[in-house]
Design a protein around this motif. Structure first.
Motif, PDB file in Angstrom:
ATOM      1  N   ALA A 264       0.818  -1.208   0.000  1.00 19.99           N
ATOM      2  CA  ALA A 264       0.000   0.000   0.000  1.00 19.99           C
ATOM      3  C   ALA A 264       0.853   1.260   0.000  1.00 19.99           C
ATOM      4  N   LEU A 265       2.131   1.127   0.347  1.00 23.01           N
ATOM      5  CA  LEU A 265       3.016   2.291   0.424  1.00 23.01           C
ATOM      6  C   LEU A 265       3.719   2.585  -0.902  1.00 23.01           C
ATOM      7  N   ILE A 266       3.545   1.728  -1.906  1.00 24.95           N
ATOM      8  CA  ILE A 266       4.273   1.913  -3.165  1.00 24.95           C
ATOM      9  C   ILE A 266       3.993   3.269  -3.807  1.00 24.95           C
ATOM     10  N   PRO A 267       2.721   3.698  -3.949  1.00 28.32           N
ATOM     11  CA  PRO A 267       2.505   5.013  -4.580  1.00 28.32           C
ATOM     12  C   PRO A 267       3.173   6.156  -3.816  1.00 28.32           C
ATOM     13  N   ALA A 273      10.512   9.159  -3.387  1.00 29.56           N
ATOM     14  CA  ALA A 273      11.877   8.794  -3.782  1.00 29.56           C
ATOM     15  C   ALA A 273      12.019   8.462  -5.258  1.00 29.56           C
ATOM     16  N   GLY A 274      10.937   8.549  -6.031  1.00 25.03           N
ATOM     17  CA  GLY A 274      11.044   8.247  -7.444  1.00 25.03           C
ATOM     18  C   GLY A 274      11.001   6.747  -7.708  1.00 25.03           C
ATOM     19  N   ILE A 281      14.560   0.398  -2.017  1.00 23.53           N
ATOM     20  CA  ILE A 281      15.206   0.179  -0.718  1.00 23.53           C
ATOM     21  C   ILE A 281      14.340   0.738   0.403  1.00 23.53           C
ATOM     22  N   ILE A 282      13.762   1.913   0.193  1.00 21.15           N
ATOM     23  CA  ILE A 282      12.899   2.511   1.219  1.00 21.15           C
ATOM     24  C   ILE A 282      11.692   1.628   1.501  1.00 21.15           C
ATOM     25  N   VAL A 355       8.038  -1.630 -10.323  1.00 22.79           N
ATOM     26  CA  VAL A 355       8.127  -0.230 -10.721  1.00 22.79           C
ATOM     27  C   VAL A 355       9.479   0.021 -11.395  1.00 22.79           C
ATOM     28  N   ALA A 356       9.491   0.042 -12.704  1.00 17.55           N
ATOM     29  CA  ALA A 356      10.645   0.483 -13.502  1.00 17.55           C
ATOM     30  C   ALA A 356      11.944  -0.230 -13.152  1.00 17.55           C
ATOM     31  N   ALA A 357      11.869  -1.487 -12.746  1.00 23.55           N
ATOM     32  CA  ALA A 357      13.090  -2.239 -12.473  1.00 23.55           C
ATOM     33  C   ALA A 357      13.593  -2.879 -13.762  1.00 23.55           C
ATOM     34  N   GLU A 358      14.899  -2.866 -13.953  1.00 30.69           N
ATOM     35  CA  GLU A 358      15.497  -3.485 -15.128  1.00 30.69           C
ATOM     36  C   GLU A 358      16.031  -4.875 -14.829  1.00 30.69           C
TER      37      GLU A 358
END
Length: 409
Positions: A264-267, A273-274, A281-282, A355-358
């Protein structure tokens, strides 16, 4: 049963005084894992998995009934607008995925209802335009009234033994071959399919990234996030357990955040932190923080007051009480919290890598799911479980070595 008895005889330890213990609270050595049962349970899982996926690792006699593949036929009855009826045969050929589509010429027959041929892939269904070659059709009022001598309607399908025939709203027939009990590969691949894909991905990588890189990036994120959570959470828990002032200030915050799932904290983390590594990490840091704080607080609160009084009576100072009484007696609770926190971090890393991980196991799983590469998805899940279990084993060994007094009063 023979295999079970042999494995149990080989892995069961020799009888000693430990076997005479009874289960008592606080004595963890009274109950130990039966290694034979563990081996058999894992083997049984793979046998069931292979049986319901048609694995080549199992003999055919152990396979659950699979989908129908082969040639058969059924008969349908057509009634024209004048009430005249005629029968026609549909010759059906069901083929496996990847096989060549069979073709066959059938004689049309002498009545106004003509015979048909249908080729359909296993686990799939296909419409039969029965009136395409008939002398009468639906636009002239013709309709199908029965299949293999049994009445058929929009609400009443007919089982023809090797499949199911249904009547659509427009009056055509829909044939679905029998699926059996085995799972289709797209839903659940066989163990040998997952193993072969693991070998190929390890050798060639996935989406230009090696499997070792995927695993190392996920492991790095989890370890850093857990370490930072423990670095902040353990002192916070000690402060809450030792000071009424700290307990009053931080207890509402910790108890409020503890039930909030990290997903729930992802957004909010993205806004703060972008979408780079800092955000991931956060998120893992927050997943471990509250668990470690509660574990440290419970460890401090669970120290027996008699030990504290005994230390004071021997002339110990407050610093010595903290160093030699509170910290050693709270370590078991902290190690338990660390194992739980590490498990939560492993469960969160997949979501963090959405989220935008490569690189990362979560990124690999998500990318594979978009292309319906279920064997890659299952392989990633198994690797996460194995690595998580390995970390838990290492933490148990570290606890056994660092806290040998656990469970001994």
């Amino acid at each position: 049963m023979t295999v079970w008895r042999f494995v149990r005889r080989q892995m069961t330890p020799k009888a000693d005084y430990t076997s005479l213990k009874t289960v008592t609270f606080g004595d963890e050595s009274a109950v130990v894992s039966d290694k034979a049962a563990s081996v058999i349970s894992i083997a049984l899982i793979f046998v069931i998995w292979g049986a319901f996926t048609g694995s080549n690792w199992l003999p055919g006699m152990f396979h659950a009934p699979g989908p129908f593949v082969g040639d058969s036929s059924f008969v349908y009855t057509v009634e024209d607008a004048n009430g005249n009826q005629d029968e026609a045969t549909v010759f059906v050929s069901v083929f496996e995925k990847g096989a060549e589509v069979p073709s066959q010429e059938v004689a049309a027959g002498t009545g106004f209802a003509k015979d048909d041929f249908l080729a359909v892939q296993a686990y799939r269904s296909k419409l039969i335009l029965w009136d395409k070659n008939d002398e009468t059709n639906r636009s002239e009022g013709a309709k199908i009234v029965s299949v293999d001598g049994r009445a058929i309607s929009k609400d009443n399908a007919v089982d023809v033994g090797f499949g199911r025939v249904a009547l659509t709203d427009k009056g055509t027939l829909n044939f679905e071959p029998g699926k059996g009990w085995q799972m289709e590969n797209i839903w659940l691949p066989a163990p040998d399919s997952v193993a072969s894909r693991l070998v190929s991905v390890w050798a060639e990588g996935y989406q230009n990234v090696t499997l070792a890189e995927h695993l190392s990036f996920s492991l790095f994120r989890v370890i850093v996030g857990f370490f930072l959570g423990a670095l902040v959470g353990i002192p916070l828990g000690y402060a809450m357990g030792l000071s009424d002032w700290f307990r009053g200030w931080f207890d509402p915050i910790v108890e409020f955040m503890r039930p909030v799932p990290p997903l729930a904290l992802i957004p909010l983390v993205i806004i703060w932190a972008g979408i780079g590594e800092q955000g991931k990490i956060i998120l893992l840091f927050l997943a471990a923080l509250w668990i470690m704080a509660i574990g440290a607080r419970s460890g401090v609160s669970g120290v027996k007051i008699s030990k504290v009084h005994a230390a004071y009576s021997l002339g110990a100072s407050k610093v010595q009480i903290l160093r030699h009484v509170i910290i050693p007696n709270s370590l078991p609770e902290i190690f338990t919290a660390a194992r739980v926190a590490m498990g939560v971090c492993w469960g969160t890393v997949v979501a963090a890598e959405l989220v935008a991980a490569e690189k990362g196991v979560g990124k690999m799983i998500v990318a594979a799911s978009k292309f319906q590469d279920t064997d890659i998805v299952l392989m990633g899940i198994i690797l996460i479980g194995i690595i998580g279990f390995g970390i838990d084993v290492l933490m148990r060994l570290a606890e056994k070595w660092l806290v040998p007094w656990k469970g001994k009063g």
